[in-house]
Design an enzyme around this catalytic site. Structure first.
Site, PDB file in Angstrom:
ATOM      1  N   HIS A  72       0.838  -1.198   0.000  1.00  0.00           N
ATOM      2  CA  HIS A  72       0.000   0.000   0.000  1.00  0.00           C
ATOM      3  C   HIS A  72       0.872   1.246   0.000  1.00  0.00           C
ATOM      4  O   HIS A  72       1.703   1.416   0.879  1.00  0.00           O
ATOM      5  CB  HIS A  72      -0.910   0.018   1.234  1.00  0.00           C
ATOM      6  N   TYR A 200      -9.042   5.549   7.928  1.00  0.00           N
ATOM      7  CA  TYR A 200      -9.241   5.807   9.354  1.00  0.00           C
ATOM      8  C   TYR A 200     -10.224   6.971   9.446  1.00  0.00           C
ATOM      9  O   TYR A 200      -9.955   8.046   8.890  1.00  0.00           O
ATOM     10  CB  TYR A 200      -7.934   6.231  10.024  1.00  0.00           C
ATOM     11  N   PRO A 292      -3.746   0.482  18.757  1.00  0.00           N
ATOM     12  CA  PRO A 292      -3.518   0.029  17.375  1.00  0.00           C
ATOM     13  C   PRO A 292      -3.661   1.099  16.291  1.00  0.00           C
ATOM     14  O   PRO A 292      -3.371   0.826  15.123  1.00  0.00           O
ATOM     15  CB  PRO A 292      -4.571  -1.079  17.192  1.00  0.00           C
ATOM     16  N   LYS A 296       1.458  -0.117  14.945  1.00  0.00           N
ATOM     17  CA  LYS A 296       2.879  -0.242  15.313  1.00  0.00           C
ATOM     18  C   LYS A 296       3.236  -1.483  16.133  1.00  0.00           C
ATOM     19  O   LYS A 296       4.410  -1.872  16.181  1.00  0.00           O
ATOM     20  CB  LYS A 296       3.296   0.992  16.135  1.00  0.00           C
ATOM     21  N   TYR A 384       4.341   6.583  10.017  1.00  0.00           N
ATOM     22  CA  TYR A 384       3.498   5.434   9.656  1.00  0.00           C
ATOM     23  C   TYR A 384       4.325   4.344   8.969  1.00  0.00           C
ATOM     24  O   TYR A 384       4.152   3.163   9.243  1.00  0.00           O
ATOM     25  CB  TYR A 384       2.340   5.892   8.759  1.00  0.00           C
TER      26      TYR A 384
HETATM   27  P1  RFL Z   1       1.669 -11.897  21.538  1.00  0.00           P
HETATM   28  O1  RFL Z   1       1.218 -11.963  20.140  1.00  0.00           O
HETATM   29  O2  RFL Z   1       0.707 -11.477  22.584  1.00  0.00           O
HETATM   30  O3  RFL Z   1       2.272 -13.334  21.898  1.00  0.00           O
HETATM   31  C1  RFL Z   1       2.617 -13.694  23.222  1.00  0.00           C
HETATM   32  C2  RFL Z   1       2.540 -15.200  23.351  1.00  0.00           C
HETATM   33  O4  RFL Z   1       2.945 -15.590  24.658  1.00  0.00           O
HETATM   34  C3  RFL Z   1       2.046 -16.546  25.170  1.00  0.00           C
HETATM   35  N1  RFL Z   1       2.087 -16.468  26.651  1.00  0.00           N
HETATM   36  C4  RFL Z   1       2.700 -17.384  27.426  1.00  0.00           C
HETATM   37  N2  RFL Z   1       3.365 -18.520  27.146  1.00  0.00           N
HETATM   38  C5  RFL Z   1       3.870 -19.235  28.178  1.00  0.00           C
HETATM   39  N3  RFL Z   1       3.730 -18.871  29.474  1.00  0.00           N
HETATM   40  C6  RFL Z   1       3.076 -17.729  29.814  1.00  0.00           C
HETATM   41  N4  RFL Z   1       2.944 -17.369  31.087  1.00  0.00           N
HETATM   42  C7  RFL Z   1       2.518 -16.950  28.763  1.00  0.00           C
HETATM   43  N5  RFL Z   1       1.820 -15.787  28.715  1.00  0.00           N
HETATM   44  C8  RFL Z   1       1.572 -15.516  27.441  1.00  0.00           C
HETATM   45  C9  RFL Z   1       0.713 -16.163  24.578  1.00  0.00           C
HETATM   46  O5  RFL Z   1      -0.202 -17.259  24.551  1.00  0.00           O
HETATM   47  C10 RFL Z   1       1.115 -15.716  23.178  1.00  0.00           C
HETATM   48  O6  RFL Z   1       1.110 -16.781  22.255  1.00  0.00           O
HETATM   49  O7  RFL Z   1       2.925 -10.928  21.709  1.00  0.00           O
HETATM   50  P2  RFL Z   1       4.145 -10.599  20.666  1.00  0.00           P
HETATM   51  O8  RFL Z   1       4.716 -11.856  20.098  1.00  0.00           O
HETATM   52  O9  RFL Z   1       5.000  -9.631  21.382  1.00  0.00           O
HETATM   53  O10 RFL Z   1       3.439  -9.860  19.432  1.00  0.00           O
HETATM   54  C11 RFL Z   1       2.871  -8.571  19.568  1.00  0.00           C
HETATM   55  C12 RFL Z   1       1.682  -8.412  18.618  1.00  0.00           C
HETATM   56  O11 RFL Z   1       0.804  -9.520  18.779  1.00  0.00           O
HETATM   57  C13 RFL Z   1       0.925  -7.107  18.850  1.00  0.00           C
HETATM   58  O12 RFL Z   1       1.810  -6.055  19.150  1.00  0.00           O
HETATM   59  C14 RFL Z   1       0.085  -6.686  17.615  1.00  0.00           C
HETATM   60  O13 RFL Z   1      -0.911  -7.615  17.344  1.00  0.00           O
HETATM   61  C15 RFL Z   1      -0.536  -5.311  17.830  1.00  0.00           C
HETATM   62  N6  RFL Z   1      -1.434  -4.892  16.740  1.00  0.00           N
HETATM   63  C16 RFL Z   1      -0.935  -4.358  15.568  1.00  0.00           C
HETATM   64  N7  RFL Z   1       0.395  -4.260  15.360  1.00  0.00           N
HETATM   65  C17 RFL Z   1       0.891  -3.785  14.175  1.00  0.00           C
HETATM   66  O14 RFL Z   1       2.112  -3.678  14.036  1.00  0.00           O
HETATM   67  N8  RFL Z   1       0.059  -3.432  13.127  1.00  0.00           N
HETATM   68  C18 RFL Z   1      -1.284  -3.515  13.246  1.00  0.00           C
HETATM   69  O15 RFL Z   1      -1.993  -3.243  12.270  1.00  0.00           O
HETATM   70  C19 RFL Z   1      -1.845  -3.967  14.508  1.00  0.00           C
HETATM   71  N9  RFL Z   1      -3.172  -4.084  14.680  1.00  0.00           N
HETATM   72  C20 RFL Z   1      -2.825  -5.040  16.891  1.00  0.00           C
HETATM   73  C21 RFL Z   1      -3.667  -4.610  15.836  1.00  0.00           C
HETATM   74  C22 RFL Z   1      -3.382  -5.600  18.046  1.00  0.00           C
HETATM   75  C23 RFL Z   1      -4.752  -5.724  18.179  1.00  0.00           C
HETATM   76  N10 RFL Z   1      -5.251  -6.318  19.363  1.00  0.00           N
HETATM   77  C24 RFL Z   1      -6.139  -7.411  19.348  1.00  0.00           C
HETATM   78  C25 RFL Z   1      -4.652  -5.972  20.631  1.00  0.00           C
HETATM   79  C26 RFL Z   1      -5.042  -4.727  15.956  1.00  0.00           C
HETATM   80  C27 RFL Z   1      -5.591  -5.248  17.130  1.00  0.00           C
HETATM   81  C28 RFL Z   1      -7.095  -5.303  17.228  1.00  0.00           C
HETATM   82  C1  PHB Z   2      -5.834  -4.336  10.840  1.00  0.00           C
HETATM   83  O1  PHB Z   2      -6.002  -4.562   9.635  1.00  0.00           O
HETATM   84  O2  PHB Z   2      -6.112  -5.184  11.709  1.00  0.00           O
HETATM   85  C2  PHB Z   2      -5.315  -3.015  11.276  1.00  0.00           C
HETATM   86  C3  PHB Z   2      -4.878  -2.113  10.330  1.00  0.00           C
HETATM   87  C4  PHB Z   2      -4.411  -0.867  10.723  1.00  0.00           C
HETATM   88  C5  PHB Z   2      -4.372  -0.545  12.068  1.00  0.00           C
HETATM   89  C6  PHB Z   2      -4.792  -1.455  13.013  1.00  0.00           C
HETATM   90  C7  PHB Z   2      -5.274  -2.701  12.628  1.00  0.00           C
HETATM   91  O3  PHB Z   2      -3.914   0.687  12.440  1.00  0.00           O
END
Ligand code: RFL
Ligand code: PHB
Length: 389
Positions: A72, A200, A292, A296, A384
């Site tokens: 994109h 957004y 989110p 990042k 971004y």
């Molecule tokens: P995770 O993915 O939470 O993985 C952690 C893992 O550790 C396990 N765990 C344990 N295992 C053993 N013993 C324990 N005591 C444990 N406690 C936990 C868990 O089961 C899990 O498998 O962390 P990690 O690897 O640091 O990854 C981070 C990302 O998941 C997170 O930052 C992103 O998803 C955030 N995020 C976004 N990031 C972006 O860069 N671009 C995006 O567009 C974006 N959109 C989002 C997002 C996060 C969202 N939510 C649901 C919070 C959109 C949403 C809606």
């Molecule tokens: C997504 O597609 O899940 C998404 C995209 C952009 C954001 C957050 C989440 O800023």
């Protein structure tokens, strides 16, 4: 049992760290509380910075992302009837890749299975011992049996609620942050996205986001008050609310479809300092959370792993400690920058329950500045697409 690096958590941070270490010939074991299918069922991030995409390519796991991910060159902001496209390529000279976190996780799981490196899924009651000395170990329960593995380093990649940060000494750990009084209700549907880029939208009823996973799969979010439950939202109610918050022409192009997934994510800004305690390192959501709105979180996790893997490889291969000594400061400099950007984007685009008319005018003025000033748009675009690693 023994290994060189014990990794807690098989999210993107833990799996990517394991992948890079395995490729460098460093033995590692991943301990994950859930089973693999539960990890893959979580729908989260969608946007990869250019630098993150390069990092995945560099470590040999970019093939499917390059084949199926969507590059994109820009995205749009809608703001009370006005619309602004942010030309990422023109303003910051780079683009982002839309490729789901679930897909990256799947690619990393497959690469790990092929490498033969060990992963324990369903590891309960993980605990970390002795990281302030020279001989740390990790214990866990598996099918009723307590197991223990000795190691040289422990990397906690176990997310915000993990055991890594909770084990850090209270006297050294500092925690900063704020929770926001709202969350995002997200829906995933098999229907073509409303637009070819992300939108957004700020609206007096609350924020909305049109995103996607592919040409046939859309991801939508609406801001909801804190405490809202996904099961109280039928698909019809969700799409009705989403459309009310979007510009008319976009709302018309939204194709409602049965939700494949629907969940509420709370919004929070959080940083733990430092990210190293003796032989224990924190990476990813274990150390920091961003709302989110700036896309990042996953990118920060991959950036942490880049710095941490280089540091551990230099230490284990060459006995060079400068990388592990500098890891925390290097990672945190990048983290704070993304925290500021994510906080600002969240403030600008959301409706706060206690917002005063003055604050509303400040946001209007900020949006007007983005419309009027190429420099302001360029600063937004640079943030971004992400700072170089
Ligand atoms: P995770 O993915 O939470 O993985 C952690 C893992 O550790 C396990 N765990 C344990 N295992 C053993 N013993 C324990 N005591 C444990 N406690 C936990 C868990 O089961 C899990 O498998 O962390 P990690 O690897 O640091 O990854 C981070 C990302 O998941 C997170 O930052 C992103 O998803 C955030 N995020 C976004 N990031 C972006 O860069 N671009 C995006 O567009 C974006 N959109 C989002 C997002 C996060 C969202 N939510 C649901 C919070 C959109 C949403 C809606
Ligand atoms: C997504 O597609 O899940 C998404 C995209 C952009 C954001 C957050 C989440 O800023």
């Amino acid at each position: 049992m023994r290994t060189q690096v014990a990794i807690i958590g098989a999210g993107p941070a833990g799996l990517f760290l394991g992948h890079v270490l395995t490729r460098a010939g460093i033995d590692n074991v991943i301990l994950e509380r859930r089973d693999a299918s539960r990890v893959l069922a979580r729908i989260r991030a969608g946007v990869l910075e250019a630098g993150s995409a390069d990092l995945l390519r560099k470590h040999g796991i970019g093939a499917r992302m390059d084949a199926e991910g969507l590059p994109h060159d820009g995205f749009s902001l809608a703001f009370g009837g006005r619309r602004l496209r942010v030309d990422l390529r023109g303003l910051a000279g780079a683009s982002v890749v839309v490729y789901g976190q679930t897909e990256i996780t799947r690619d990393l799981m497959e690469a790990r299975a092929a490498s033969g490196a060990r992963t324990v899924y369903g590891a309960e009651d993980v605990a970390i011992e002795g990281f302030e000395g020279d001989a740390p170990a990790v214990t866990w329960r598996e099918g009723g049996v307590v197991r223990r593995i000795g190691c040289d380093y422990v990397c906690a990649c176990d997310g915000f609620h993990g055991v890594g940060r909770a084990s850090a000494p209270r006297a050294t750990l500092r925690e900063h942050g704020r929770a926001y009084p709202f969350g995002w209700l997200g829906v995933l549907v098999d229907a073509p996205p409303a637009d070819h880029e992300l939108l957004y939208a700020r609206h007096e009823r609350g924020f909305a986001l049109c995103s996607m996973r592919s040409a046939t799969r859309s991801r939508y979010y609406v801001q909801v008050p804190e405490g809202e439950r996904a099961q109280d939202w039928s698909d019809a109610r969700f799409f009705d609310e989403l459309r009310r918050r979007l510009p008319d022409d976009v709302a018309e192009r939204v194709t409602p479809a049965p939700s494949l997934e629907k969940s509420v994510a709370p919004l929070r800004s959080f940083v733990a300092e430092p990210m190293r305690f003796g032989r224990l390192f924190l990476a990813g959501d274990a150390a920091h959370i961003v709302p989110p709105t700036g896309a990042k979180g996953l990118n920060l996790a991959l950036g942490d792993v880049h710095y941490l893997s280089e540091a551990l490889i230099a230490r284990i291969r060459d006995g060079d400690e400068t990388g592990i000594d500098g890891y925390s400061a290097k990672a945190l400099a990048r983290v704070w920058r993304a925290e500021r950007f994510s906080w600002r984007m969240t403030g600008l685009m959301h409706e706060f329950p206690d917002e005063t008319p003055f604050e509303r005018r400040m946001k209007d003025a900020e949006f007007a500045e983005l419309e009027a000033s190429r420099a302001a748009r360029a600063a937004l675009a640079e943030n971004y697409v992400g700072a170089p690693l």
